[in-house]
Design a protein around this motif. Structure first.
Motif, PDB file in Angstrom:
ATOM      1  N   ASP A  55       0.820  -1.212   0.000  1.00  0.00           N
ATOM      2  CA  ASP A  55       0.000   0.000   0.000  1.00  0.00           C
ATOM      3  C   ASP A  55       0.854   1.261   0.000  1.00  0.00           C
ATOM      4  O   ASP A  55       0.558   2.219  -0.721  1.00  0.00           O
ATOM      5  CB  ASP A  55      -0.913   0.011   1.228  1.00  0.00           C
TER       6      ASP A  55
ATOM      7  N   VAL B  72       2.401   1.880  -3.404  1.00  0.00           N
ATOM      8  CA  VAL B  72       1.367   2.301  -4.363  1.00  0.00           C
ATOM      9  C   VAL B  72       1.019   3.768  -4.135  1.00  0.00           C
ATOM     10  O   VAL B  72       0.912   4.562  -5.075  1.00  0.00           O
ATOM     11  CB  VAL B  72       0.108   1.420  -4.239  1.00  0.00           C
TER      12      VAL B  72
ATOM     13  N   VAL C 140      -3.765  -0.739 -10.649  1.00  0.00           N
ATOM     14  CA  VAL C 140      -2.906  -1.210  -9.564  1.00  0.00           C
ATOM     15  C   VAL C 140      -3.015  -2.730  -9.490  1.00  0.00           C
ATOM     16  O   VAL C 140      -4.067  -3.275  -9.161  1.00  0.00           O
ATOM     17  CB  VAL C 140      -3.321  -0.579  -8.222  1.00  0.00           C
ATOM     18  N   HIS C 141      -1.915  -3.418  -9.804  1.00  0.00           N
ATOM     19  CA  HIS C 141      -1.895  -4.884  -9.773  1.00  0.00           C
ATOM     20  C   HIS C 141      -1.411  -5.422  -8.431  1.00  0.00           C
ATOM     21  O   HIS C 141      -1.559  -6.614  -8.156  1.00  0.00           O
ATOM     22  CB  HIS C 141      -1.005  -5.417 -10.892  1.00  0.00           C
TER      23      HIS C 141
ATOM     24  N   THR D 259      -1.424  -6.389  -4.575  1.00  0.00           N
ATOM     25  CA  THR D 259      -2.500  -6.761  -3.658  1.00  0.00           C
ATOM     26  C   THR D 259      -2.423  -5.835  -2.447  1.00  0.00           C
ATOM     27  O   THR D 259      -1.527  -5.953  -1.616  1.00  0.00           O
ATOM     28  CB  THR D 259      -2.383  -8.227  -3.233  1.00  0.00           C
TER      29      THR D 259
ATOM     30  N   ASP E 150      -8.511  -3.210   0.152  1.00  0.00           N
ATOM     31  CA  ASP E 150      -9.562  -2.677  -0.707  1.00  0.00           C
ATOM     32  C   ASP E 150      -9.900  -1.235  -0.334  1.00  0.00           C
ATOM     33  O   ASP E 150     -10.212  -0.421  -1.209  1.00  0.00           O
ATOM     34  CB  ASP E 150     -10.806  -3.564  -0.660  1.00  0.00           C
TER      35      ASP E 150
ATOM     36  N   ALA F 164      -7.554   1.075  -2.112  1.00  0.00           N
ATOM     37  CA  ALA F 164      -7.933   1.242  -3.515  1.00  0.00           C
ATOM     38  C   ALA F 164      -9.059   2.267  -3.650  1.00  0.00           C
ATOM     39  O   ALA F 164      -9.018   3.148  -4.525  1.00  0.00           O
ATOM     40  CB  ALA F 164      -8.364  -0.097  -4.103  1.00  0.00           C
TER      41      ALA F 164
ATOM     42  N   ASP G   7      -8.495  -1.200  -9.396  1.00  0.00           N
ATOM     43  CA  ASP G   7      -7.678  -2.180  -8.680  1.00  0.00           C
ATOM     44  C   ASP G   7      -7.780  -3.462  -9.481  1.00  0.00           C
ATOM     45  O   ASP G   7      -8.867  -3.950  -9.786  1.00  0.00           O
ATOM     46  CB  ASP G   7      -8.121  -2.345  -7.226  1.00  0.00           C
TER      47      ASP G   7
ATOM     48  N   PRO H 122      -5.715  -6.753  -9.201  1.00  0.00           N
ATOM     49  CA  PRO H 122      -4.766  -7.785  -8.784  1.00  0.00           C
ATOM     50  C   PRO H 122      -4.849  -9.006  -9.691  1.00  0.00           C
ATOM     51  O   PRO H 122      -5.870  -9.230 -10.355  1.00  0.00           O
ATOM     52  CB  PRO H 122      -5.222  -8.118  -7.355  1.00  0.00           C
TER      53      PRO H 122
ATOM     54  N   VAL I  66     -14.661  -0.026  -7.989  1.00  0.00           N
ATOM     55  CA  VAL I  66     -13.336   0.023  -7.363  1.00  0.00           C
ATOM     56  C   VAL I  66     -13.375  -0.646  -5.989  1.00  0.00           C
ATOM     57  O   VAL I  66     -14.281  -0.423  -5.190  1.00  0.00           O
ATOM     58  CB  VAL I  66     -12.858   1.481  -7.220  1.00  0.00           C
TER      59      VAL I  66
ATOM     60  N   THR J 246      -9.857  -6.233  -5.598  1.00  0.00           N
ATOM     61  CA  THR J 246      -9.064  -6.634  -4.439  1.00  0.00           C
ATOM     62  C   THR J 246      -9.838  -7.602  -3.555  1.00  0.00           C
ATOM     63  O   THR J 246      -9.280  -8.584  -3.052  1.00  0.00           O
ATOM     64  CB  THR J 246      -8.660  -5.388  -3.632  1.00  0.00           C
TER      65      THR J 246
END
Length: 299
Positions: A74, A77, A99-100, A102, A105, A108, A124, A126, A170, A174
């Motif tokens: 996090d 990111v 954003v790949h 993990t 949530d 995100a 998001d 992943p 969004v 995740t």
């Protein structure tokens, strides 16, 4: 005749074990590719292949309108997006950031709100399939975001994924990844328990693993029961009732036999006991012995 819109230029930030093979499958992307990593050594092969290399996330955003981010957590990111040299410093309106990593949530959702204030979309997204899936272009990607953002990323994602799922708004991508990984790592724990039982029974654990991999490839493994739209209890007219009833009856029989073997070998099998207790309810069915006798424990 209306011509198709030109492919967007794609940016890729974070060229580690997952990011590098994913980005390599975009080298020939028709709209062009620009990459960025904190380690110069990570970008050398891309530069040698004629790919543009950016010195910062902000430079990537100045040159690309669909940007993938594959960093550690996090905090990273957040830095890539909002830092002094982050994407939001230079991103043009209409840019889509995927954003790949993990992450939480809630992170995100929060970052998507910050992006939206700049007319930037965040999804998001992943992935599942590990480094082998990335190298083969066979990842599954779970996307949380708007319909328009999902449409924008489908083309680039198709270069490194053979399953692209729109999970919802969004945060949904995740949440789906966390549910998938719950199954993954609980299954690993169960695999370790099964290996102990096999080892204590004098069996070759590696040969057991060979059997598991072979049969799961045929049956689909645990995912084979995940075709219903709900986890609610099955009703008498549900077409899944006979299928799940068969799974319950077969599973409870085999779990009892495994527990009996474990008792004789002195092998503790806590997950197997949990499985016997909860399998029926998990399938949306009553426990047959409890239904008929009201007993609390039929083991």
């Amino acid at each position: 005749m209306v011509s198709a819109a030109p492919a967007p230029r794609v940016g890729y930030i974070g060229l580690g074990n997952m990011g590098a093979p994913m980005a390599r499958r975009l080298v020939d992307w028709s709209g062009g590719l620009v990459v960025c990593d904190a380690r110069p050594s990570a970008t050398e092969k891309f530069a040698a292949a004629g790919v543009a290399v950016a010195a910062s996330a902000a430079e990537v955003a100045a040159r690309a309108t669909v940007i993938s981010v594959t960093v550690l957590d996090d905090a990273q990111v957040r830095e890539v997006l909002t830092g002094d040299q982050g994407i939001l410093r230079t991103a043009r309106p209409g840019t889509v950031v995927a954003v790949h990593s993990t992450i939480a949530d809630s992170t995100a959702v929060e970052l998507a709100q910050l992006c939206r204030a700049r007319d930037v979309d965040l999804v998001d997204a992943p992935v599942s399939g590990g480094a082998p899936g990335a190298k083969q272009g066979r990842l599954a990607v779970m996307v949380g975001g708007s319909e328009s953002a999902f449409a924008a990323v489908q083309g680039p994602f198709g270069c490194w994924a053979d399953l692209v799922v729109h999970a919802g708004p969004v945060g949904a991508g995740t949440r789906m990844k966390l549910a998938r990984n719950l199954l993954h790592f609980v299954s690993f724990t169960a695999a370790a328990e099964a290996a102990r039982l096999a080892e204590h029974a004098g069996l070759d654990v590696r040969r057991l693993g060979e059997v598991v991999r072979h049969s799961d490839a045929v049956t689909g493994g645990a995912g084979a029961i995940m075709w219903r739209e709900t986890t609610a209890a099955l009703t008498g007219d549900d077409p899944w009732l006979p299928i799940m009833s068969h799974v319950r009856d077969l599973g409870e029989k085999d779990l009892r036999l495994a527990l009996d073997l474990g008792d004789r070998l002195g092998t503790e099998l806590p997950l197997a006991r949990q499985g016997l207790e909860h399998l029926a309810a998990g399938l949306g069915l009553p426990h047959p012995t409890r239904q008929s006798t009201g007993a609390d424990d039929d083991r």
